[in-house]
Design a protein around this motif. Structure first.
Motif, short mmCIF file in Angstrom:
data_model
loop_
_atom_site.label_atom_id
_atom_site.label_comp_id
_atom_site.label_asym_id
_atom_site.label_seq_id
_atom_site.Cartn_x
_atom_site.Cartn_y
_atom_site.Cartn_z
N GLU A 21 44.89 74.12 48.05
CA GLU A 21 45.05 73.62 47.05
C GLU A 21 43.60 73.31 48.23
OE1 GLU A 21 47.09 73.36 49.40
OE2 GLU A 21 46.90 72.54 50.98
N LEU A 22 42.95 73.89 49.35
CA LEU A 22 41.95 74.47 49.79
C LEU A 22 40.95 75.17 49.62
CD1 LEU A 22 43.16 73.11 52.68
CD2 LEU A 22 41.39 71.98 51.55
N GLY A 23 41.47 76.40 48.57
CA GLY A 23 40.79 77.35 47.97
C GLY A 23 41.44 79.18 48.73
N ARG A 24 42.41 78.90 49.57
CA ARG A 24 42.63 80.20 50.81
C ARG A 24 43.85 80.98 49.75
NH1 ARG A 24 44.32 76.38 55.48
NH2 ARG A 24 45.93 75.37 54.14
N ASP A 25 44.11 82.42 49.47
CA ASP A 25 44.13 83.18 49.48
C ASP A 25 45.98 83.19 49.58
OD1 ASP A 25 45.23 85.53 47.82
OD2 ASP A 25 44.63 86.41 49.01
N THR A 26 47.19 82.23 48.91
CA THR A 26 48.19 82.76 48.68
C THR A 26 48.52 84.09 49.70
OG1 THR A 26 48.10 80.86 47.45
CG2 THR A 26 50.19 81.81 48.30
N LEU A 27 48.99 85.22 48.82
CA LEU A 27 48.78 86.29 49.56
C LEU A 27 48.72 86.47 50.55
CD1 LEU A 27 50.30 88.33 48.37
CD2 LEU A 27 47.80 89.95 47.72
N SER A 28 47.61 86.30 51.21
CA SER A 28 46.86 86.69 52.14
C SER A 28 47.85 85.52 53.49
CB SER A 28 45.54 86.38 52.60
OG SER A 28 45.28 85.87 53.64
N ARG A 29 47.83 84.57 53.21
CA ARG A 29 48.41 83.09 53.96
C ARG A 29 49.65 83.95 54.12
NH1 ARG A 29 46.24 79.24 55.49
NH2 ARG A 29 48.04 77.74 55.46
N LEU A 30 50.76 84.12 53.10
CA LEU A 30 52.20 84.48 53.20
C LEU A 30 52.04 85.46 53.89
CD1 LEU A 30 54.39 83.21 51.34
CD2 LEU A 30 54.26 85.44 49.66
N MET A 31 51.50 86.82 54.16
CA MET A 31 51.36 87.78 54.41
C MET A 31 51.43 87.59 56.06
SD MET A 31 50.06 90.54 52.39
CE MET A 31 50.24 92.17 53.40
N TYR A 32 50.23 86.83 56.66
CA TYR A 32 49.74 86.26 57.29
C TYR A 32 51.05 85.34 58.16
CZ TYR A 32 45.27 87.53 59.89
OH TYR A 32 44.34 88.29 59.72
N GLY A 33 51.53 84.03 57.23
CA GLY A 33 52.25 83.40 57.22
C GLY A 33 54.35 83.66 57.73
N SER A 34 54.30 85.50 57.75
CA SER A 34 55.35 86.62 58.11
C SER A 34 55.12 86.29 59.65
CB SER A 34 55.71 88.19 57.64
OG SER A 34 55.08 88.35 58.67
N GLN A 35 54.12 86.53 60.27
CA GLN A 35 53.89 86.67 61.81
C GLN A 35 54.42 85.68 62.05
OE1 GLN A 35 50.06 86.65 62.59
NE2 GLN A 35 49.85 88.65 62.52
N VAL A 36 54.31 84.13 62.92
CA VAL A 36 55.29 82.55 62.48
C VAL A 36 56.06 83.08 62.82
CG1 VAL A 36 54.59 80.44 63.43
CG2 VAL A 36 52.78 81.58 63.84
N SER A 37 56.84 82.82 61.21
CA SER A 37 58.11 83.12 60.97
C SER A 37 58.59 83.98 61.67
CB SER A 37 58.80 83.22 59.08
OG SER A 37 57.10 81.56 58.66
N LEU A 38 58.84 85.04 61.30
CA LEU A 38 59.66 86.05 62.29
C LEU A 38 59.42 85.48 63.78
CD1 LEU A 38 58.57 89.66 60.44
CD2 LEU A 38 60.43 88.58 60.20
N ALA A 39 58.60 85.48 64.25
CA ALA A 39 58.75 85.57 65.33
C ALA A 39 59.59 84.35 65.71
CB ALA A 39 57.44 85.99 66.40
N VAL A 40 59.80 83.45 65.64
CA VAL A 40 59.94 82.24 65.41
C VAL A 40 61.97 83.16 65.66
CG1 VAL A 40 60.45 80.08 63.70
CG2 VAL A 40 59.58 79.73 65.70
N GLY A 41 61.96 83.36 64.69
CA GLY A 41 63.59 83.48 64.18
C GLY A 41 64.29 83.99 64.93
N ILE A 42 63.20 85.59 65.44
CA ILE A 42 64.28 86.07 66.24
C ILE A 42 63.94 85.92 67.70
CG2 ILE A 42 63.38 88.59 66.93
CD1 ILE A 42 62.79 89.42 64.15
N LEU A 43 62.24 85.27 67.67
CA LEU A 43 61.60 85.46 69.77
C LEU A 43 63.35 83.88 69.70
CD1 LEU A 43 58.47 85.23 70.57
CD2 LEU A 43 60.60 86.80 71.23
N VAL A 44 63.80 83.51 69.16
CA VAL A 44 64.22 81.38 69.13
C VAL A 44 66.16 82.49 69.93
CG1 VAL A 44 65.48 80.12 68.36
CG2 VAL A 44 63.18 79.94 68.21
N GLN A 45 66.09 83.47 68.41
CA GLN A 45 67.32 83.77 68.89
C GLN A 45 67.54 84.65 70.50
OE1 GLN A 45 70.35 82.97 66.75
NE2 GLN A 45 68.00 82.00 66.29
#
Lengths: 338, 305
Positions: free
Chosen positions: B90-114
């Motif tokens: 909705e702000l004209g940002r590239d979804t693919l790029s955000r998706l790929m960048y988003g894996s950083q936080v998601s993976l980190a939160v998943g693994i580091l928490v464990q």
């Protein structure tokens, strides 16, 4: 070196008794029932002599296995003392207890529960050697293979897991583990009860061979009287946490003094149809009472076929006293009178 | 020290002493390799990690759009439109790029928490289960009290008291998640320590530390691993909820949870900005589950074919 050290000590000590259990109690408190407890072992006096096999028999739930765990210091006693080789083991802890453990081992009933499913046979057998730092690592591996050979298994099985073996083979592994540290005393807690007859016979023969070879003392716990007779020098009969009769193997089978022993013996089937037909087993009334609230007086009196005297059997607890043959003792007011 | 040798045994040197004793771990690795689903899961996770580390490089090289750069002329483009391969938000940002960048936080939160809750849960659970009695009572009442806090409320309070940052969010999510693991480990230890093989090990002179490390822990690994792998998607979701409530990872840093919650308002107009992050969460969950299942089976020698 170990053997050389041990020999003169044994010779010096004149005491023919290896294990002396005096007034041993084990009560398991039932939480939430203020003060109530399962009185699994309730005042046991027993002696196990060097080099002998003492057979311990009794119904399920009479406290045999608990006694086995008290003798091997796997459970602490509630009261009483257990003297092993001149040393009271009930007060030992930590390193001193571990040192005693090297001289006594236990073989368990269930060969499927007594081996760690995640360890290879080699690791299982090497564990006691590691714990007591016996030999170098290479010597330990050799010893493991030697142990396997000793109990009749292929010495190249070290990388296999327990689940790859049959019940009888697993029990052999359990025996090999018990032998690993060269103990002088082994408790066999129903070691053959879970095996079928032919396998049990093999294991019993193995135990006898090992006893001869290593001069072992056994406490052999079972509920199969025929097996016990075959293996034991002396026999003790337990009922509801107490020893009710002890005697030489032949005396107890030929002239039992306690009515409970008599009833147990009468339940053994005879492999001769003519005799079997004439045999009149004594059927005990009811079930073994609850060890939480044992009967007053003689514990056996509610089921006893000869307890006729009111005011005696139900009120006075009979002590274990000499009756019948030499070396025979029974805890009954009317011992031998049936 | 000489070893006692049985009399009836011939020359020991005739036997081959196997030089290598197979340990639990190398054995487990062999079994793991044979599990196709687990390998597929592991490969997927490896790809995700690669993406997480590689996407900044791709942006730097100009292959990928900047995930933060807004382009108000091209908001909510469909796939392939205006040079956005899977569309824009909705702000004209590239979804693919955000998706790929988003894996950083998601993976980190998943693994580091464990990684944080594993030592806490093991320590509390093993101590309570092994020593029992008063120690057990004390530790378990403490975990019960902890358990009674509502998860989300607790995390919200922690994150708003301390400034919302990666560290506080990871910490807060870990603090609500260790309780389940501790209870599980305690239960496992309680049941395993009564087994005869543990008695046998005690009778063989094993010290408490050895009992715990060589018998109790390996035998409770299965459920622990399953709990941890299922905890990973759980943590990813919790982070997503926090992002939605505005106390998670602060925008404009992309996370998959945030993308789902940002995009769902326009789900009919611009489905790609919701569907892809949702798929990413789903596949990550699957991958970790397969690997977890594979590990559980691999660590159980009875599963050896």
């Amino acid at each position: 070196m170990q053997a050389a050290e041990r020999a003169p000590i044994t010779a010096l000590r004149a005491d023919p008794v290896l294990v002396r259990i005096s007034g041993a109690f084990k009560h398991f408190p039932i939480s939430g029932f203020g003060g109530l407890a399962v009185r699994a072992v309730d005042g046991v006096d027993l002696e196990i002599r060097r080099g002998e096999t003492l057979g311990l028999v009794g119904e399920s739930g009479c406290g045999k296995s608990t006694l086995a765990r008290l003798v091997t210091a796997l459970l602490p006693v509630t009261a009483g003392s257990i003297v092993f080789d001149g040393q009271d083991i009930t007060r030992l802890r930590g390193t001193k207890l571990r040192r005693v453990r090297r001289k006594m081992q236990i073989i368990f009933q269930d060969p499927f529960a007594s081996l760690d499913p995640r360890m290879t046979v080699g690791d299982i057998l090497q564990e006691p050697l590691d714990n007591f730092s016996i030999g170098t690592v290479r010597e330990r591996r050799k010893r493991v293979q030697e142990l396997l050979r000793l109990v009749g298994l292929n010495p190249n099985f070290t990388n296999r897991y327990p689940h790859e073996f049959s019940g009888g083979q697993r029990q052999r592994i359990g025996i090999a583990r018990a032998l690993a540290v060269n103990p002088s005393f082994i408790v066999c807690d129903e070691a053959v009860s879970a095996l079928d007859v032919s396998i049990a016979a093999q294991i019993i023969n193995l135990l006898q061979d090992l006893q001869r070879e290593f001069n072992l003392t056994y406490l052999f716990i079972a509920h199969d009287l025929a097996v016990v007779r075959h293996l034991s020098d002396r026999i003790a009969v337990m009922y509801l946490g107490k020893v009710v009769e002890t005697a030489d193997r032949n005396d107890i089978y030929d002239r039992p003094q306690h009515p409970y022993t008599k009833a147990l013996l009468s339940s053994i089937p005879v492999p001769d149809p003519a005799v079997e037909k004439e045999r009149a087993p004594i059927n005990l009334k009811g079930e073994i009472p609850s060890p939480v609230n044992p009967p007053s007086g003689c514990r056996f009196h509610p089921r006893c076929p000869i307890a006729r005297v009111p005011g005696v059997c139900s009120e006075v607890e009979p002590p274990l006293e000499p009756h019948g043959a030499k070396d025979q003792a029974a805890a009954c007011h009317f011992a031998g009178q049936f | 020290m000489a070893l006692p040798v049985a009399a009836n045994i011939e020359d020991l040197s005739a036997w081959e002493v196997s030089e290598k004793q197979i340990g639990l771990w190398s054995d487990a690795l062999q079994r793991f390799r044979r599990n196709r689903l687990a390998i597929a899961g592991a490969v997927l996770i490896a790809i995700l990690v690669l993406i997480a580390f590689g996407s900044p490089l791709l942006v730097h090289l100009g292959i990928l759009h900047d995930p933060i750069k807004q382009n108000v002329d091209y908001i909510e483009s469909g796939p392939g439109q205006n040079g956005f391969s899977i569309g824009s938000d909705e702000l004209g940002r590239d979804t693919l790029s955000r998706l790929m960048y988003g894996s950083q936080v998601s993976l980190a939160v998943g693994i580091l928490v464990q990684a944080i809750i594993l030592p806490i849960g093991l320590l509390v659970g093993l101590t309570a289960g092994y020593f029992g009695g008063r120690i057990d009572n004390l530790l378990m009442r403490f975990t019960d009290i902890w358990y009674a806090f509502p998860d989300l409320l607790f995390v919200l309070v922690v994150v708003s008291v301390f400034h919302p940052s990666l560290l506080t969010i990871f910490g807060a999510i870990s603090l609500v998640n260790w309780v389940g693991l501790a209870r599980l480990v305690r239960g496992q230890v309680l049941s395993i320590k009564e087994k005869e093989f543990v008695e046998a090990a005690r009778s063989s002179g094993s010290s408490p530390a050895k009992l715990i490390l060589k018998h109790l822990l390996p035998n409770s690994l299965g459920p622990i691993i399953v709990t941890l792998t299922f905890g990973i998607p759980n943590a990813i979701f919790l982070e997503a909820v926090l992002s939605f409530l505005g106390v998670g990872i602060q925008p404009p840093t992309p996370t998959w949870g945030q993308m789902v919650f940002d995009g769902y308002e326009a789900i009919y107009a611009n489905p790609t900005s919701v569907v892809f992050p949702a798929l990413a969460i789903g596949f990550t969950l699957l991958a970790f589950t397969f690997v977890g299942d594979g590990l559980r089976d691999a660590l159980d020698p009875r599963m050896r074919r």
